[in-house]
Enzyme design. Structure first.
Site, PDB file in Angstrom:
ATOM      1  NE  ARG A 147     -21.325   0.035   3.866  1.00  0.00           N
ATOM      2  CZ  ARG A 147     -20.067   0.175   4.000  1.00  0.00           C
ATOM      3  NH1 ARG A 147     -19.475  -0.431   4.636  1.00  0.00           N
ATOM      4  NH2 ARG A 147     -19.432   0.738   2.959  1.00  0.00           N
ATOM      5  CE  LYS A 168      -4.284   1.911   2.217  1.00  0.00           C
ATOM      6  NZ  LYS A 168      -5.318   1.911   3.214  1.00  0.00           N
ATOM      7  CD  GLU A 174     -19.955  -0.233   7.639  1.00  0.00           C
ATOM      8  OE1 GLU A 174     -19.133   0.490   7.124  1.00  0.00           O
ATOM      9  OE2 GLU A 174     -20.088  -1.358   7.195  1.00  0.00           O
TER      10      GLU A 174
END
Length: 586
Positions: A359, A244, A331
């Site tokens: 969500r 990354k 979530e």
């Protein structure tokens, strides 16, 4: 420059390995030049340069279909599919979005900005292909962080029994936005450590074929792997280990900070605007909760993959210890976990962006509110003034949360009121409580605020007037004050101003009181009107002579909007509203 020769993926198919390597360098330089000036997702895109080039070298887009999870790592894909000018020319920087978008290009198949969806979407494309007798490759690209989301598990489970061509590229850079959390990541590490040879293999256990690429930023290795699985007849995972922030030292060193970044100095990696001395609700909330944790060992802060949203920087996470929980990008689990902690006598506070709480409807309703457990949810960036990409809108939470029975949804107007409400919410044991953090910029008011909100649905009249009553909810309270001033200046009307505080219920005694001496009630809310706060007020007055004007946002997927223009389009300026009111009064 090779990048200038690329107008479609076909243009790179004759490049040599060395030319592809040089192309990767040019792409990375273009990304850094734009991102340092414009801001955006830095680390995810820098890490996917080589893999994206290899994908387009081997596969035949758009006949072969690529679906990028979250799609915040699709900048290189855009550069290779006819949109390079949006990365090379500063005047074109805003021409494309930060996510895939079919309206931009036939190489994009979905508008995606939320996580963990690519495998499920790709399963759908594969099923449609098979039903129609097609033979194209279907490729889902998903990051290791996204694997913690429930939909990713569901998609992988379904993919494992499809028995057809479906290629899942798992981009494993050992990071979500922050560090990864969840038992799955132990197996990913074992697979990395054994070069994919471990007998314990999560993907194989689901019925998926598996191939590991340890050098996930090496184009020849990637090309060889993708060529091997091209036209496969089996659902297959290609697990690539990438870096990354690859190629930019500050992003490699601080992978969490450079996941997404405001404009920064390319030489030093430092932000161009120093915000270190500025207050923000994220940091203030983290500081508040850390103090509460010291006072009460049952207080726990919960994050779903975005710990700094609730102000828990790496240092605060360390200080909190086991009183901070990051569940990964999950979530739904976060809401149910909070309900369980509350049921067990703990005091959970779950911090989440408005756009991501979408969500969790079923968990809010079933797991939390039916059970009436006193968990606390702080909803950040619930405002038209926040994120403005179509996939990350923050103005749909009011209808979603406020219409669930047993929920108490509070709308503070400023910092002092927010923390008074949060103090009460953590302390009380009767209700599930959500608090809509008031906008983006921290606002202070020098006035006294209640410390007890257990007598529900009691609005606060902050200025008594006549003829017009303004109910200005939460972050739109200042707009209500501006409207009050405008009416005084232009119509001589001294309006009543009310801070409703409670989104979830009506203060019927006050609404009845307004029938005396008032002809018009105006509601202001920083969210969509349909199903929102104002409609509750309008319905209450429906069989009376009271005129009700509801101001908020029309129901639409606004995309990369200009805030001032959108406010005017919805008649959300004090001048426009005063004109509407004057027209009725005349």
């Amino acid at each position: 420059m090779y990048i200038e020769q690329v107008n479609s993926p076909q243009d790179i198919k004759q490049f040599s390995a060395e030319q592809l390597r040089q192309l990767a360098g040019e792409v990375r330089n273009a990304l850094l030049t734009k991102l340092s000036a414009h801001g955006g997702h830095v680390g995810p895109n820098l890490g996917m340069v080589e893999a994206t080039i290899a994908l387009h070298y081997v596969f035949n887009s758009p006949t072969d279909k690529m679906v990028y999870d979250v799609s915040h790592q699709s900048y290189t894909h855009k550069m290779l599919t006819g949109r390079k000018d949006a990365f090379l020319n500063p005047e074109d920087y805003d021409v494309v979005s930060g996510y895939t978008n079919p309206r931009e290009s036939g190489h994009d198949f979905f508008t995606i900005g939320h996580t963990s969806t690519s495998v499920s979407l790709a399963c759908g494309l594969a099923k449609a292909r098979d039903l129609k007798g097609g033979h194209e490759n279907i490729i889902a690209v998903i990051g290791d962080g996204s694997l913690s989301g429930g939909e990713a598990y569901e998609g992988l489970s379904n993919a494992g029994e499809m028995g057809t061509n479906l290629i899942i590229v798992v981009n494993d850079n050992e990071m979500s936005i922050a560090e990864n959390h969840g038992g799955l990541y132990q197996n990913l590490k074992e697979l990395r450590d054994t070069e994919g040879r471990s007998s314990c293999n999560f993907f194989r256990s689901l019925g998926l074929d598996y191939l590991y690429v340890g050098e996930g930023n090496d184009i020849p290795s990637l090309v060889a792997a993708f060529a091997k699985v091209k036209d496969t007849s089996r659902p297959t995972v290609v697990h690539i280990h990438t870096q990354k922030g690859k190629g930019y030292a500050p992003a490699e060193a601080d992978r969490e900070e450079f996941h997404w970044e405001m404009p920064f100095d390319l030489e030093t990696g430092k932000p161009k605007v120093d915000c270190s001395g500025m207050e923000d609700y994220h940091s203030l909330t983290g500081k508040f909760l850390l103090e509460k944790m010291k006072e009460d060992h049952t207080v726990v802060a919960i994050s779903s993959g975005t710990p700094t949203v609730i102000g828990f920087t790496p240092e605060r996470r360390k200080q909190a210890g086991r009183q901070f929980v990051d569940v990964g990008i999950a979530e739904e689990h976060a809401v149910a976990l909070a309900s369980g902690i509350a049921a067990g006598g703990g005091r959970p506070v779950y911090g989440v962006y408005s756009t991501f709480i979408q969500r969790c409807y079923d968990q809010l309703s079933q797991d939390l509110c039916i059970n009436g457990n006193p968990a606390v949810i702080t909803v950040f960036m619930g405002t038209v003034a926040g994120m403005n990409d179509v996939t990350h809108l923050g103005f749909f939470d009011i209808p979603l949360i406020s219409n669930i029975p047993n929920m108490v949804y509070l709308a503070p107007t400023c910092s002092e009121e927010y923390f008074a409400m949060l103090e009460w919410a953590v302390r009380q044991t009767e209700y599930p409580v959500a608090i809509r953090v008031p906008g983006v910029a921290v606002v202070h008011r020098k006035e006294e605020f209640d410390t007890d909100y257990s007598e529900l649905n009691r609005y606060k009249m902050t200025a008594r007037g006549e003829t017009v009553a303004i109910l200005a909810l939460g972050s739109f309270y200042d707009l209500g004050q501006a409207l009050k001033n405008k009416l005084r200046e232009e119509s001589g009307v001294e309006a009543t101003l009310i801070n409703p505080r409670y989104i979830t219920g009506l203060d019927e005694p006050m609404l009845e009181e307004l029938k005396v001496g008032h002809r018009i009630v105006v509601t202001l809310e920083d969210g969509v009107l349909d199903g929102g706060f104002g409609e509750k007020i309008a319905r209450y007055y429906g069989n009376s002579e009271m005129r009700v004007l509801n101001y908020g946002l029309r129901k639409e997927f606004a995309d990369r909007y200009n805030l001032d223009e959108l406010m005017k389009a919805n008649r959300l300026t004090d001048k426009q509203m005063a004109e509407d009111i004057a027209g009725i009064l005349e």
